[in-house]
Design a protein around this motif. Structure first.
Motif, PDB file in Angstrom:
ATOM      1  N   SER A  38       0.943  -1.061   0.125  1.00  0.00           N
ATOM      2  CA  SER A  38      -0.079   0.053   0.202  1.00  0.00           C
ATOM      3  C   SER A  38       0.792   1.474  -0.010  1.00  0.00           C
ATOM      4  O   SER A  38       0.311   2.304   0.488  1.00  0.00           O
TER       5      SER A  38
ATOM      6  N   ARG B 227      -2.128  10.698  -8.827  1.00  0.00           N
ATOM      7  CA  ARG B 227      -2.185  10.112  -7.301  1.00  0.00           C
ATOM      8  C   ARG B 227      -3.092   8.989  -7.302  1.00  0.00           C
ATOM      9  O   ARG B 227      -2.721   7.743  -6.966  1.00  0.00           O
TER      10      ARG B 227
ATOM     11  N   ALA C  50      -6.236   2.314   1.978  1.00  0.00           N
ATOM     12  CA  ALA C  50      -5.244   1.613   1.568  1.00  0.00           C
ATOM     13  C   ALA C  50      -5.486   0.016   1.018  1.00  0.00           C
ATOM     14  O   ALA C  50      -6.892  -0.166   1.042  1.00  0.00           O
TER      15      ALA C  50
ATOM     16  N   ASP D  81      -2.602   4.821  -6.886  1.00  0.00           N
ATOM     17  CA  ASP D  81      -3.332   4.096  -5.739  1.00  0.00           C
ATOM     18  C   ASP D  81      -3.754   3.041  -6.215  1.00  0.00           C
ATOM     19  O   ASP D  81      -3.839   1.995  -5.684  1.00  0.00           O
TER      20      ASP D  81
ATOM     21  N   HIS E   6       1.772   3.459  -2.349  1.00  0.00           N
ATOM     22  CA  HIS E   6       1.254   4.748  -2.698  1.00  0.00           C
ATOM     23  C   HIS E   6       0.143   5.207  -2.041  1.00  0.00           C
ATOM     24  O   HIS E   6       0.169   6.596  -1.758  1.00  0.00           O
ATOM     25  N   GLN E   7      -0.787   4.541  -1.320  1.00  0.00           N
ATOM     26  CA  GLN E   7      -1.951   4.835  -0.458  1.00  0.00           C
ATOM     27  C   GLN E   7      -1.430   5.742   0.872  1.00  0.00           C
ATOM     28  O   GLN E   7      -1.904   6.557   1.421  1.00  0.00           O
TER      29      GLN E   7
ATOM     30  N   HIS F  65       0.177   8.852   0.140  1.00  0.00           N
ATOM     31  CA  HIS F  65      -0.642   9.916  -0.396  1.00  0.00           C
ATOM     32  C   HIS F  65      -1.390  10.326   0.904  1.00  0.00           C
ATOM     33  O   HIS F  65      -1.649  11.450   0.977  1.00  0.00           O
TER      34      HIS F  65
END
Length: 540
Positions: free
Chosen positions: A245, A273, A479, A277, A247-248, A251
């Motif tokens: 997870s 983004r 996520a 995700d 990227h999430q 973010h």
């Protein structure tokens, strides 16, 4: 205002502070009774996060509560004690079961004992660890806690603090397992890809009676490290918790900081983004498919899942320069623009996924062995999912509607057409199938965005030295394994006073005892695979 009046009626001593959500400060001796009322009368049925705090003069907790019946309204309750020598607060683990592990974490790092908690052991650190690391007066002298080469002693000893009707508190010691229990150690080697975790399972023949979770083997002290770093310096930690997870999680941290600074992220960066995700979610669910099948002996499916997952990682590598731990989101946007092949590669992925999913279902989802091993195994009711704050695919597999992209829309998700995937099987198979169907929804999101990536800046202008204003902020994202939360408290300096990462996997492992009891010991591996927790997200 209505909830403030109601709380004031129950607890006249309550004090209120307005912010992004209502903060309620209550005396500890009134906290348990208020917590019961908040759950039973006002529908705050989910304890979202417990954040241990050291305010120098006092020690305490911030309890973030969510009402799933009141449009996912959230309030924060502050409870504290001025006794730093023997700090004690009243436990709410009998009201919200998720507080069991959450309060143990607070005890581990702050030394706060919880009256009425059934199991006052440390969670991450050894029981012979000296001091409580997240206190402001913690002595970090390495001579106090050298690397110990001997086994931990008395790991079966625990205690509870019992309070009588006169308010007198008495400690009662007991054992986690009884002398007649036959206890099997599972771990701490690396079972499949779920990380370095240890379970102690009491078994009767091949039937599991109790599971004790032993964590901390790869604990890195991320939250403590953050207190000595600037905001840009601590971003990289999020990629190294639940690495599926990455990227999430990053973010989420960026959005929390951006919210505090009042930064508006450029539209192009927001679209990028969200696409990253969803690619991350597809990659994660493909890994889960491969590992679940491999845990059941279906090795071929592992390679099937990795075949498509490699395409996702290729996309990441071209734009981010890495296949894992991408370090792509930055405060204000993203660090680099998209690779020229990005749109072409995403379209190719979206085109082949429907056929690939049919192949997965043909080979594994309908296989008689898979059905026997996953269906009606690892029961988790909707009520228990809420009580233990089990979100993500595992919660939705119990028909618990909890998708953060729908309940607390962020970024551009409110503009997108996608479905929240729910299943009512409440078992390992339902959790598995939710992930497979979520891949379809992520593909749908990518198809809506791939030809609609606007031109423009990829990040906003931010100060060279970032200082958040004094205050506290809490941000959540959806996520790959559930709701991931970031809490930041700032005193106006360039380093945070407190950072807390609320990991979905911490709650997932908290139901291992519940979901494994009275199933076969072979099912423990299956149940763990279907819950799909990632250990670095727990240990942090």
């Amino acid at each position: 205002m209505e909830i403030q009046k109601e709380i004031k009626t129950i607890c006249p001593e309550a004090e209120f502070e307005q912010g992004e959500c209502l903060l309620v400060k209550v005396p500890d001796n009134k906290w348990h009774a208020l917590a019961l009322e908040l759950r039973d009368r006002y529908g705050f049925d989910m304890l979202t996060a417990v954040v241990g705090m050291d305010w120098t003069e006092t020690l305490g907790c911030l309890y973030y509560l969510t009402s799933t019946d009141r449009d996912w309204e959230m309030i924060c309750v502050r409870v504290e004690t001025a006794d730093r020598t023997q700090p004690r607060l009243h436990s709410v683990s009998d009201i919200w079961k998720v507080a069991n592990f959450q309060e143990r974490e607070v005890y581990d790092f702050f030394g706060i004992e919880f009256i009425g908690h059934p199991d006052m052991r440390r969670f991450f650190l050894r029981n012979d660890w000296v001091g409580y690391p997240l206190r402001k007066d913690y002595d970090a002298n390495p001579e106090l806690n050298p690397i110990r080469l001997e086994d931990e002693k008395d790991e079966d000893n625990t205690y509870t603090l019992e309070e009588d009707e006169n308010g007198n508190v008495k400690r009662r010691d007991y054992k986690v397992f009884q002398a007649e229990d036959y206890v099997v150690n599972i771990g701490p080697q690396h079972p499949s890809t779920h990380g370095v975790m240890r379970f102690r399972a009491a078994v009767d023949g091949e039937t599991v009676k109790k599971v004790d979770v032993v964590s901390g083997y790869i604990h890195r002290g991320i939250e403590k490290l953050c207190e000595g770093l600037t905001y840009p310096q601590m971003l990289h930690f999020t990629d190294r918790m639940d690495y599926m997870s990455a990227h999430q999680n990053r973010h989420c941290l960026c959005m929390c900081i951006e919210k505090a600074l009042g930064i508006e992220v450029p539209r192009r960066a927001q679209v990028i983004r969200v696409m990253m995700d969803e690619l991350m979610r597809i990659s994660s669910h493909l890994l889960s498919f491969g590992c679940t099948s491999m845990d059941l002996g279906a090795t071929t499916c592992f390679f099937y899942g990795f075949r498509e997952r490699e395409r996702v990682l290729d996309i990441f590598e071209k734009t981010c320069g890495a296949r894992m731990s991408m370090n792509y989101n930055v405060i204000g946007g993203v660090i680099a623009d998209l690779h020229p092949d990005f749109q072409k590669d995403v379209k190719e992925l979206c085109a082949i996924m429907p056929k690939a999913l049919k192949e997965y279902h043909k080979v594994f989802s309908g296989n008689i062995i898979a059905l026997n091993r996953l269906k009606n195994v690892g029961h988790l009711s909707r009520e228990d999912a809420i009580n233990y704050c089990v979100t993500g695919p595992s919660g939705r597999g119990s028909n618990f509607s909890c998708d953060c992209r729908k309940k607390h829309p962020y970024s551009i998700y409110s503009e997108l057409d996608f479905n929240e995937v729910l299943a009512n099987g409440c078992d390992s198979y339902a959790r598995y199938m939710v992930r497979m169907r979520e891949i379809e929804e992520s593909v749908k999101i990518l198809e809506q965005l791939v030809d609609n990536i606007p031109e423009g800046d990829i990040r906003a202008q931010v100060p060279r030295i970032i200082k958040l204003p004094a205050g506290r902020w809490y941000q959540q994202v959806e996520a790959s394994r559930g709701t991931f939360g970031v809490f930041i408290e700032s005193t106006g300096e360039k380093t945070p006073a407190r950072v807390h990462f609320q990991s979905p996997c911490f709650n997932l492992v908290g139901v291992m005892d519940l979901t494994c009891a009275n199933y076969m010991i072979a099912d423990l591996i299956t149940i763990g695979a279907a819950l799909d927790f990632v250990i670095p997200d727990i240990d942090r």
